[in-house]
Write an enzyme that holds these catalytic residues in place. Structure first.
Site, mmCIF file in Angstrom:
data_model
loop_
_atom_site.group_PDB
_atom_site.id
_atom_site.type_symbol
_atom_site.label_atom_id
_atom_site.label_comp_id
_atom_site.label_asym_id
_atom_site.label_seq_id
_atom_site.Cartn_x
_atom_site.Cartn_y
_atom_site.Cartn_z
ATOM 1 N N GLY A 408 48.178 3.923 -15.023
ATOM 2 C CA GLY A 408 47.056 4.344 -15.872
ATOM 3 C C GLY A 408 46.110 5.331 -15.230
ATOM 4 N N ASP A 442 47.862 0.985 -11.080
ATOM 5 C CA ASP A 442 48.310 2.237 -10.456
ATOM 6 C C ASP A 442 48.469 1.988 -8.973
ATOM 7 O OD1 ASP A 442 48.466 5.202 -9.702
ATOM 8 O OD2 ASP A 442 48.074 5.356 -11.849
ATOM 9 N N ASP A 473 53.018 -1.458 -8.341
ATOM 10 C CA ASP A 473 54.096 -0.475 -8.321
ATOM 11 C C ASP A 473 54.981 -0.751 -9.533
ATOM 12 O OD1 ASP A 473 56.471 0.869 -7.927
ATOM 13 O OD2 ASP A 473 56.562 0.461 -5.788
ATOM 14 N N ARG A 489 51.073 6.193 -20.595
ATOM 15 C CA ARG A 489 50.658 7.539 -21.008
ATOM 16 C C ARG A 489 51.054 8.549 -19.928
ATOM 17 N NH1 ARG A 489 46.644 11.315 -20.294
ATOM 18 N NH2 ARG A 489 46.274 12.635 -22.098
ATOM 19 N N HIS A 493 57.457 10.863 -18.305
ATOM 20 C CA HIS A 493 57.897 12.258 -18.120
ATOM 21 C C HIS A 493 57.962 12.642 -16.641
ATOM 22 C CE1 HIS A 493 53.710 14.491 -18.227
ATOM 23 N NE2 HIS A 493 53.750 13.569 -17.312
HETATM 24 C C1 LIG Z 1 50.824 11.722 -14.833
HETATM 25 S S1 LIG Z 1 49.840 10.450 -14.188
HETATM 26 C C2 LIG Z 1 49.283 9.652 -15.644
HETATM 27 C C3 LIG Z 1 48.053 8.855 -15.441
HETATM 28 C C4 LIG Z 1 47.483 8.203 -16.687
HETATM 29 N N1 LIG Z 1 48.408 7.396 -17.398
HETATM 30 C C5 LIG Z 1 46.899 9.261 -17.591
HETATM 31 O O1 LIG Z 1 47.317 9.387 -18.711
HETATM 32 O O2 LIG Z 1 45.996 9.975 -17.139
HETATM 33 C C6 LIG Z 1 51.044 9.338 -13.536
HETATM 34 C C7 LIG Z 1 50.433 8.183 -12.815
HETATM 35 O O3 LIG Z 1 51.494 7.356 -12.318
HETATM 36 C C8 LIG Z 1 51.054 6.829 -11.090
HETATM 37 N N2 LIG Z 1 52.201 6.336 -10.320
HETATM 38 C C9 LIG Z 1 53.155 7.055 -9.679
HETATM 39 N N3 LIG Z 1 54.053 6.247 -9.111
HETATM 40 C C10 LIG Z 1 53.652 4.980 -9.396
HETATM 41 C C11 LIG Z 1 54.200 3.699 -9.109
HETATM 42 N N4 LIG Z 1 55.335 3.569 -8.431
HETATM 43 N N5 LIG Z 1 53.561 2.622 -9.580
HETATM 44 C C12 LIG Z 1 52.414 2.761 -10.297
HETATM 45 N N6 LIG Z 1 51.852 3.944 -10.611
HETATM 46 C C13 LIG Z 1 52.480 5.035 -10.166
HETATM 47 C C14 LIG Z 1 50.349 7.984 -10.449
HETATM 48 O O4 LIG Z 1 49.492 7.560 -9.423
HETATM 49 C C15 LIG Z 1 49.618 8.582 -11.615
HETATM 50 O O5 LIG Z 1 48.330 8.038 -11.743
#
Ligand SMILES: C[S@@+](CC[C@H](N)C(=O)[O-])C[C@H]1O[C@@H](n2cnc3c(N)ncnc32)[C@H](O)[C@@H]1O
Length: 794
Positions: A408, A442, A473, A489, A493
């Protein structure tokens, strides 16, 4: 025939302009004087032309796929004039926003650009103008635009990073001579003049008189509104307390732009090309920044970077004036050392990187990390304001329902929802307020940033327990088992299908029968006519039964997907490829991905004129091939090839298996093993700089490697003589504990639940064992190879 097409495009533009003008005229007529004039906007333009084209109602009927609204769009929907504001303003006082004037989010004129009719008409204008230009321009020159257009992000980056936009804002509407701009930001005045002129030629800035430049509607959205002098003193604070738009374009024109330059190297010229498209740590980004084996998020946290600066061809953040980066600046030759740890951590930026700074201030990439966080806030503009409120029937949820915002970020979407659907108390007393609760999950570093942001902005929501952050994670089993909605969200992708599927499986595994999945992502239309949901589409994924899935095609002769007007969705698609080997997806692709992980898509909602979709899915049975149980645990995990299970032998030369499958050792629920049978390798492994300050958690995942050969397990009891054992655990998900125990004999008879599969890389004499009992973690052969490289003696 071509003339007929050009005339048709021209007519489309005329009709669309009529639609826009009509809306502005109606609004001008019904708005109060004080609300109608955009400061400095000439009021003549709107009276200059009475519609020469027959006014059409087509805009109403064309809610077809199109790009998201312009950044910073102010919401027509949210700020309609109140009844007492309406008065007898004469017709035609409200003009369309001027390109020459700075963007004013509060002006009624800007506000109207998010009117659905206007969005639709503007899309047709952009699509038709793009198609006309491609038709009439000399092909060589059009390809020059495509082939040399890379100068645009390059110049845009300099504009943003050198704080020129802020200098020009302080200079005012008359602009500033380039000599004076250069004196302030230190860029050579001759170079700067040419850079700014290129931007002005593309309507980003204005050259008001020779060498004098001023902001315009486009450049000014990069304005952080901060004093220039302050930015020069503290450039690292540039994006704090901003809407994130400058951060977004800072990121686009830096790491995203540089990564894109390596697309062909990665997918075509590399000898590893057949593998590169499937691994998040082998994307063009990794080539650009010389950090193969490290995921983008881990890299943002400092993994794969040694010393003071980011190395590789894509380096550069250290060059931002005044951004102080500690360290010595040497290239990280131990690429991939940080990969030791849980396999998913390589992608997510958690776990046990031996060279990852634990102190956030010691992270050489912290500027980019923080910029990324703000940039995500900036992407709110992808959606029509408040679209998430309509993307799901939040009111239908029982009081106190739990929404889990998975990946998030700093919780921007949850904050919007919490303000709308919670009244700031733990349990709402108001009948009409569903009193939803939010858990934002996150990575640790992001959670820290998120908690701080919420405490600053809406402490009452945190203090009351309406919202809380959780380090999690998303490749690990989902801890929240009572979620009403799992929200993803712009998360999927970021990941190639196999990884996205794993994220979805984790959620499916934790879902209750009435849990819903809400995916918010771009939904890409095809560039040709599509028969989505027709009889041919009828398959087990239920394509024909999705509410809201009908496609509205653009009117001929426009491209069915509105061509140029839809470009942003496709830009994002390539961005995801370049950074993560991820992708934006078509609805068919989303439906099939969800289905493969036990979710059935039932509904898709897109705001008129937006490619950004909210996709609702419900749990269905998990496909049998994804349903392997590990040990006595309840976790499901992905087994790409079941031959790998139970110790069946694997053909070590089967490249396809090595590519697609992940070998692993499956331990019991309490024991997982990794070994090195050669004592001579001990020293190498000690390079890991193990920290023994955390307790071993046997339920966590493991990886391992073995030089030379471990015979493929053939089914009979087998015994290994191990001189060293290493246990990697990550009970806290932040670090990996390495324990070393000297010699022990592991035999299958002694450990009845231990199954072993070994594979052998053709390219490298290393056998790989990736272990995934509870957590479904795995290690690809490529990653093991990288680890192997990093431990080469000397
Ligand atoms: C593109 S961002 C989207 C953030 C949020 N959902 C938004 O709409 O603004 C992707 C998010 O996935 C998180 N992320 C990446 N790998 C992750 C993992 N293994 N577990 C949890 N979160 C993760 C990143 O830190 C980042 O905040």
């Amino acid at each position: 025939m071509t003339f007929a097409v050009l005339r048709a495009l021209h007519a489309l533009i005329g009709d669309a302009l009529d639609d826009v003008e009509r809306i502005y005229a109606e609004a001008g007529n019904s708005s109060h004087n004080s609300r109608t004039s955009t400061p400095g906007t000439p009021s003549t333009a709107s009276t200059a032309r009475s519609p020469t084209h027959k006014s059409s109602n087509s805009a109403q009927g064309h809610a077809y796929a199109s790009p998201p609204p312009s950044p910073l769009i102010s919401s027509y929907f949210q700020s309609q004039p109140s009844s007492q504001d309406r008065s007898t303003t004469p017709l035609s006082t409200l003009d369309f926003p001027s390109l020459d004037l700075p963007f004013d989010p509060n002006s009624p004129s800007e506000n109207l650009t998010s009117h659905p009719v206007v969005i639709s008409a503007v899309n047709r204008i952009v699509a038709a103008a793009g198609q006309m230009s491609a038709t009439v321009q000399i092909p060589f020159l059009t390809l020059c635009d495509a082939g040399m257009g890379f100068h645009l992000p390059s110049c845009l980056r300099l504009l943003e990073a050198s704080h020129t936009v802020e200098i020009l804002r302080e200079a005012g509407p008359d602009g500033l001579h380039v000599k004076l701009i250069a004196e302030k930001n230190g860029v050579d005045k001759n170079k700067l003049a040419h850079i700014l002129r290129l931007l002005a030629t593309h309507h980003i800035l204005r050259e008001v008189s020779p060498n004098v430049f001023a902001n315009n509607r486009l450049s000014s959205i990069l304005d952080t509104k901060k004093p220039f002098e302050k930015l020069m003193r503290n450039p690292e604070t540039k994006y704090s307390d901003t809407n994130g738009v400058s951060a977004f374009f800072g990121m686009c024109t830096d790491e995203l732009f540089k990564s894109a330059g390596f697309l062909t190297e990665t997918y075509f010229l590399s000898p590893q090309k057949h593998k590169n498209g499937r691994e998040p740590t082998r994307a063009p980004f990794n080539h650009a920044f010389g950090c193969e084996g490290v995921g983008f998020f881990g890299w943002l946290e400092g993994e794969g970077i040694d010393g003071k600066q980011v190395n590789g061809p894509g380096r550069g953040v250290d060059l931002i004036p005044g951004v102080v980066i500690p360290g010595n600046g040497s290239i990280n030759h131990k690429r991939g050392t940080s990969s030791i740890g849980k396999a998913a951590d390589m992608y997510s930026g958690k776990g046990s990187p031996t060279n990852k700074p634990r102190d956030p201030l010691a992270n050489p990439n912290r500027f980019r990390l923080e910029r990324f966080g703000k940039a995500m806030t900036g992407t709110a503009s992808w959606e029509v304001p408040g679209a998430v409120l309509n993307g799901f029937d939040w009111q239908s949820l029982p009081k106190g329902s739990v929404i889990v915002d998975v990946g998030g970020g700093i919780g921007s979407t949850s904050m919007l929802l919490a303000h709308a659907y919670s009244d700031g108390r733990d349990i709402s007393s108001d009948e009409d307020v569903p009193g939803l609760k939010f858990i934002i999950q996150d990575r640790e570093v992001v959670v820290d940033m998120g908690e701080k942001a919420w405490k600053d902005k809406c402490p009452e929501l945190v203090d009351s327990g309406v919202a809380r952050f959780q380090v999690h994670d998303f490749f690990l089993p989902q801890p929240v088992k009572n979620a009403a909605v799992f929200l993803l969200r712009v998360v999927l992708h970021d990941w190639p299908d196999a990884f996205a599927q794993r994220i979805l499986l984790r959620l499916r595994e934790a879902a209750m029968p009435d849990t819903k999945l809400l995916i918010a992502d771009f939904v890409l239309p095809l560039a040709c006519a599509d028969n989505f949901g027709s009889a041919q589409d009828k398959d087990e994924t239920g394509l024909t039964e999705i509410q809201g899935a009908e496609t509205m095609l653009a009117p001929a002769p426009l491209l069915p997907n509105l061509g140029k007007a839809s470009a942003n969705g496709y830009w994002m698609d390539m961005t995801m490829q370049c950074m993560f080997n991820g992708q934006e997806r078509t609805l068919r692709e989303i439906v099939s991905l969800a289905h493969s992980a036990g979710w059935k898509v039932t509904k898709v909602t897109k705001a008129p004129g937006s490619l950004f979709g909210h996709i609702v899915a419900i749990p269905i049975e998990i496909p049998i091939q994804r349903r392997a149980r590990a040990g006595s645990g309840s976790a499901f995990f992905d087994i790409p090839n079941s031959n790998y299970m139970g110790g069946s032998a694997v053909d070590p030369h089967d490249e396809a298996l090595l590519d697609d499958g992940f070998t692993f050792v499956r331990g019991s629920s309490s024991e997982i093993w990794w070994w090195n049978s050669r004592g001579s390798e001990k020293t190498k492994y000690q390079c890991l700089d193990p920290t023994a300050d955390e307790a071993f958690d046997p339920t966590c995942c493991w990886i391992g490697q073995e030089e030379e050969t471990i015979p493929p397990f053939s089914g009979s009891p087998i015994s290994f003589s191990c001189s060293t054992q290493y246990f990697f655990s990550s009970s806290t998900s932040t670090a990996c504990t390495t324990l070393s125990t000297e010699a022990s004999n592991i035999s299958r008879s002694a450990k009845p639940n231990l199954f072993i599969t070994a594979t052998f890389l053709v390219a490298c004499p290393i056998s790989t064992i990736a272990i995934s009992p509870h957590s479904g973690k795995f290690l690809t052969p490529e990653q093991t190879r990288i680890i192997g490289e990093s431990f080469q003696p000397g």
